[in-house]
Scaffold this motif. Structure first.
Motif, PDB file in Angstrom:
ATOM      1  N   ALA A 180       0.830  -1.208   0.000  1.00 38.48           N
ATOM      2  CA  ALA A 180       0.000   0.000   0.000  1.00 38.48           C
ATOM      3  C   ALA A 180       0.862   1.254   0.000  1.00 38.48           C
ATOM      4  CB  ALA A 180      -0.932  -0.013   1.207  1.00 38.48           C
ATOM      5  N   SER A 181       1.951   1.228   0.752  1.00 36.47           N
ATOM      6  CA  SER A 181       2.826   2.389   0.825  1.00 36.47           C
ATOM      7  C   SER A 181       3.617   2.581  -0.469  1.00 36.47           C
ATOM      8  CB  SER A 181       3.780   2.241   2.009  1.00 36.47           C
ATOM      9  OG  SER A 181       4.587   3.391   2.155  1.00 36.47           O
ATOM     10  N   ALA A 182       4.065   1.492  -1.082  1.00 32.96           N
ATOM     11  CA  ALA A 182       4.845   1.577  -2.314  1.00 32.96           C
ATOM     12  C   ALA A 182       4.036   2.161  -3.461  1.00 32.96           C
ATOM     13  CB  ALA A 182       5.371   0.196  -2.697  1.00 32.96           C
ATOM     14  N   ALA A 183       2.699   2.096  -3.368  1.00 31.52           N
ATOM     15  CA  ALA A 183       1.864   2.696  -4.413  1.00 31.52           C
ATOM     16  C   ALA A 183       2.010   4.211  -4.448  1.00 31.52           C
ATOM     17  CB  ALA A 183       0.397   2.310  -4.193  1.00 31.52           C
ATOM     18  N   ASN A 184       2.549   4.783  -3.372  1.00 35.14           N
ATOM     19  CA  ASN A 184       2.821   6.223  -3.335  1.00 35.14           C
ATOM     20  C   ASN A 184       4.298   6.534  -3.585  1.00 35.14           C
ATOM     21  OD1 ASN A 184       0.170   7.247  -2.766  1.00 35.14           O
ATOM     22  ND2 ASN A 184       0.376   6.408  -0.688  1.00 35.14           N
ATOM     23  N   ALA A 185       4.979   5.627  -4.255  1.00 32.73           N
ATOM     24  CA  ALA A 185       6.396   5.832  -4.565  1.00 32.73           C
ATOM     25  C   ALA A 185       6.600   7.154  -5.290  1.00 32.73           C
ATOM     26  CB  ALA A 185       6.905   4.679  -5.437  1.00 32.73           C
ATOM     27  N   GLY A 186       7.641   7.850  -4.915  1.00 31.76           N
ATOM     28  CA  GLY A 186       7.932   9.137  -5.526  1.00 31.76           C
ATOM     29  C   GLY A 186       7.305  10.300  -4.797  1.00 31.76           C
ATOM     30  N   LEU A 187       6.303  10.011  -3.941  1.00 35.50           N
ATOM     31  CA  LEU A 187       5.648  11.063  -3.174  1.00 35.50           C
ATOM     32  C   LEU A 187       6.111  11.080  -1.721  1.00 35.50           C
ATOM     33  CD1 LEU A 187       1.973  10.678  -4.447  1.00 35.50           C
ATOM     34  CD2 LEU A 187       3.816  12.046  -5.415  1.00 35.50           C
ATOM     35  N   ALA A 188       6.471   9.912  -1.209  1.00 31.73           N
ATOM     36  CA  ALA A 188       6.887   9.804   0.190  1.00 31.73           C
ATOM     37  C   ALA A 188       7.688   8.525   0.355  1.00 31.73           C
ATOM     38  CB  ALA A 188       5.668   9.793   1.111  1.00 31.73           C
ATOM     39  N   ALA A 189       8.431   8.443   1.456  1.00 30.86           N
ATOM     40  CA  ALA A 189       9.225   7.258   1.743  1.00 30.86           C
ATOM     41  C   ALA A 189       8.320   6.067   2.046  1.00 30.86           C
ATOM     42  CB  ALA A 189      10.149   7.520   2.934  1.00 30.86           C
ATOM     43  N   LEU A 190       8.854   4.887   1.870  1.00 33.61           N
ATOM     44  CA  LEU A 190       8.115   3.682   2.191  1.00 33.61           C
ATOM     45  C   LEU A 190       7.763   3.695   3.674  1.00 33.61           C
ATOM     46  CD1 LEU A 190       7.229   1.030   0.732  1.00 33.61           C
ATOM     47  CD2 LEU A 190       9.247  -0.040   1.740  1.00 33.61           C
ATOM     48  N   GLY A 191       6.487   3.535   3.972  1.00 33.78           N
ATOM     49  CA  GLY A 191       6.036   3.538   5.353  1.00 33.78           C
ATOM     50  C   GLY A 191       5.757   4.906   5.924  1.00 33.78           C
ATOM     51  N   ALA A 192       5.782   5.955   5.103  1.00 31.96           N
ATOM     52  CA  ALA A 192       5.533   7.311   5.596  1.00 31.96           C
ATOM     53  C   ALA A 192       4.119   7.427   6.150  1.00 31.96           C
ATOM     54  CB  ALA A 192       5.742   8.327   4.488  1.00 31.96           C
ATOM     55  N   LEU A 193       3.986   8.221   7.201  1.00 31.82           N
ATOM     56  CA  LEU A 193       2.689   8.451   7.815  1.00 31.82           C
ATOM     57  C   LEU A 193       1.926   9.577   7.124  1.00 31.82           C
ATOM     58  CD1 LEU A 193       3.689   8.238  11.585  1.00 31.82           C
ATOM     59  CD2 LEU A 193       2.936   6.403  10.067  1.00 31.82           C
ATOM     60  N   GLU A 194       2.642  10.424   6.433  1.00 36.51           N
ATOM     61  CA  GLU A 194       2.001  11.548   5.755  1.00 36.51           C
ATOM     62  C   GLU A 194       2.811  11.941   4.534  1.00 36.51           C
ATOM     63  OE1 GLU A 194       0.042  15.948   6.799  1.00 36.51           O
ATOM     64  OE2 GLU A 194       1.001  14.734   8.357  1.00 36.51           O
ATOM     65  N   ILE A 195       2.101  12.310   3.475  1.00 35.23           N
ATOM     66  CA  ILE A 195       2.727  12.842   2.277  1.00 35.23           C
ATOM     67  C   ILE A 195       2.818  14.347   2.456  1.00 35.23           C
ATOM     68  CG2 ILE A 195       2.466  13.176  -0.212  1.00 35.23           C
ATOM     69  CD1 ILE A 195       0.943  10.485  -0.225  1.00 35.23           C
TER      70      ILE A 195
END
Length: 590
Positions: free
Chosen positions: A304-319
């Motif tokens: 789920a976190s990797a789907a936001n790759a490029g926007l935030a680090a893996l496991g980030a709590l907030e973008i």
């Protein structure tokens, strides 16, 4: 022993299991140093209520409910039934007892039209045998007692009997579980005067008849215990008419829907870059303000976190929030690193996507791909390059940030071809929550959608709380065209945004309206869409537009524009003109 059940013989000779109330001492006290409570859902059958029989007209059925009883702690309540296609013609009301004070609430109405927020007819998600009908859930805060009554509507003026109540009525008591451990500064901001009550509690063993497996994949406007920001006084300048359809060269037949396993072939790896080798990899360090949690991630959390790759680090709590200039520079860098094209901002989708297939999309990303968490997707969901107009990227609390239990949802992600429009909703969960409780409300909605309603994931793509905080909804990536289950008939090529609360008679806070405007300015800008414009969508079927009908709607529309419903409430709907104009301004449009 937590609870018992007795069998009572009915008039027909069948046995009816009635759970006996728990004693007050049966509720377990929190244990010092205990592991965080993951949450739970308890399901109790409703039974005919003595004194509420409806015998005036043939064919009517007795009112049903649950007599007042002690239960294990919960914070959200809803009522479900067996047939997702059945409508409940009547009223559903609940009373709850505060765990803190022992006081019972007044009767509160539940919105009985939750089926309007669902997967499109014929979609794989809608065809699932796990799907049930149900009300919207209602947030009631920490409670340990409940009473329910469901009354069929009165006979019609001509004496016709109203439809019987749906079969298999059950009350769902949802404990959203403990708040996740957050890094400093990651707790959602509270409105002035908001208390910050403890979100979690240790949970006792379940006492219900049908406990849900926690490891498996309009309520009335309530009183607000927190101080809301001042209401928005903006004027609605939008035009909410349907002036005819324009040509749509795309095929909107449930793009990206999951196919049976034998049609999908081998499952894709959980790394989204394996599906799209040109997609940016997760950065080694979080962007400013995007703190990653301590401890390892589960495979489901990683996906789920990797789907936001490029926007935030893996496991980030907030973008992290960006300025407009930073947003444009970030998207340009992504495009140079592998993002390919946009849909040109013409309002026309040149791609074709079919149910469960690997259609080639002319929208963002192009090409073909499987969902990053396994299974078939509509296209390679690569981030897109900015065109002329896009709003600054707002800060967005990730699923990890609000504490989504990723083991509850189905593993695959679904993608539609593009995002042509945004539908605004209210969650109809009531307004009696503080901003600090918003993550708990969201966890409750997620658990209710998945475990009680039988959906694959939370239905909304995004949520906005009363303080304007924005949250990631359905998994798959906030910058990607994730297909939700929010507007029956129009889940293709759209995104669904729910404002947490009920806004039939309550004016939404200005901060919430601004939050929706910020989100639409950025999200629609990713797909070169003008918030003040209109887009042509193809209906998948509903009570307002027949399947296959091409409909021209405002690019920022309310749920009621695509389906005959009261959602998003009259007061929030009246603010959509403000949302459109503010979003257009944030995009830099003249």
């Amino acid at each position: 022993m937590i609870g018992v059940a007795v069998a009572v013989a009915t008039a027909s000779g069948s046995a009816l299991a009635l759970p006996l109330p728990l004693s007050a001492t049966a509720v377990a006290a929190p244990r010092a140093g205990a592991a965080p409570d993951p949450g739970s859902t308890r399901s109790l059958p409703l039974v005919p209520l003595a004194g509420h029989e409806r015998s005036a007209a043939p064919g009517t059925r007795a009112a049903q409910g649950l007599p007042r009883r002690d239960v294990e702690p919960f914070s959200m309540v809803g009522v479900v039934w067996e047939d997702p296609g059945a409508e409940l013609h009547g009223t559903v009301q609940v009373r709850t007892r505060s765990a803190a004070t022992g006081a019972w609430s007044a009767w509160q109405d539940l919105d009985t039209h939750q089926h309007e927020h669902a997967a499109d007819p014929g979609a794989a998600e809608a065809r699932s045998t796990a799907v049930r009908g149900g009300t919207a859930p209602l947030w009631v805060g920490d409670s340990d007692g409940v009473e329910v009554r469901v009354r069929p509507e009165e006979p019609g003026e001509r004496g016709a009997a109203p439809p019987a109540l749906p079969r298999g009525l059950r009350v769902e008591l949802v404990d959203p579980g403990d708040a996740p451990s957050a890094a400093p500064g990651d707790t959602p901001s509270a409105a002035p005067g908001d208390a910050a009550p403890a979100e979690g509690r240790a949970d006792a063993d379940p006492q219900d008849d049908t406990p849900h497996d926690d490891t498996a994949s309009g309520a009335g406007d309530g009183a607000d215990s927190g101080t809301e920001p001042a209401p928005d006084t903006g004027t609605d300048t939008g035009t909410d008419t349907d002036p005819g359809a324009e040509a749509d060269t795309g095929t909107d037949t449930d793009p990206g829907a999951e196919a049976p396993a034998d049609e999908e072939g081998a499952q894709a790896p959980t790394d989204p870059t394996a599906a799209d080798p040109t997609a940016p990899r997760p950065s080694a360090a979080a962007a400013p303000g995007s703190d990653a949690p301590a401890g390892p991630l589960t495979p489901e959390e990683s996906a789920a976190s990797a789907a936001n790759a490029g926007l935030a680090a893996l496991g980030a709590l907030e973008i992290a929030e960006l300025t407009k200039e930073e947003t444009e520079a970030s998207l340009a860098a992504m495009a140079a690193d592998g993002g390919t094209g946009t849909d040109g901002g013409t309002g026309t989708d040149t791609g074709t996507a079919t149910d469960g297939g690997t259609g080639t999309g002319g929208g963002p990303g192009g090409g073909t791909a499987s969902g990053p968490d396994g299974g078939a997707g509509a296209e390679a969901p690569a981030p897109v390059a900015a065109k002329t107009y896009i709003g600054p990227r707002p800060g967005i609390v990730t699923r990890k940030g609000w504490g989504a239990d990723e083991k509850l949802r189905e593993p695959n992600f679904l993608y539609t071809t593009s995002v042509h429009a945004a539908f605004v909703h209210h969650s109809a969960t009531g307004n009696n929550y503080t901003c600090a409780q918003a993550p708990s409300v969201l966890r409750g909605i997620y658990r209710y959608h998945v475990q009680s309603m039988g959906w694959r994931d939370i239905g909304y793509n995004f949520a906005v709380d009363k303080c304007g905080k924005i949250y990631e909804g359905r998994a798959g990536g906030v910058a990607r065209p994730v297909q939700g289950a929010h507007t029956l008939g129009f889940n293709s090529n759209t995104t669904g945004i729910a404002v947490l609360g009920s806004f039939a008679t309550t004016t939404p806070p200005a901060a919430a309206v601004t939050g929706v405007a910020k989100l639409t300015a950025w999200k629609l800008g990713l797909h070169a869409r003008n918030p003040l414009g209109k887009s042509t969508l193809t209906s998948a079927g509903g009570n307002k537009y027949a399947k296959g009908t091409k409909v021209q709607l405002n690019t920022v529309s309310g749920h009621r524009d695509g389906y005959s419903t009261a959602c998003p409430g009259a007061k929030l709907y009246a603010k959509l003109g403000t949302v459109r104009s503010t979003a257009a301004g944030l995009q830099g449009r003249p």
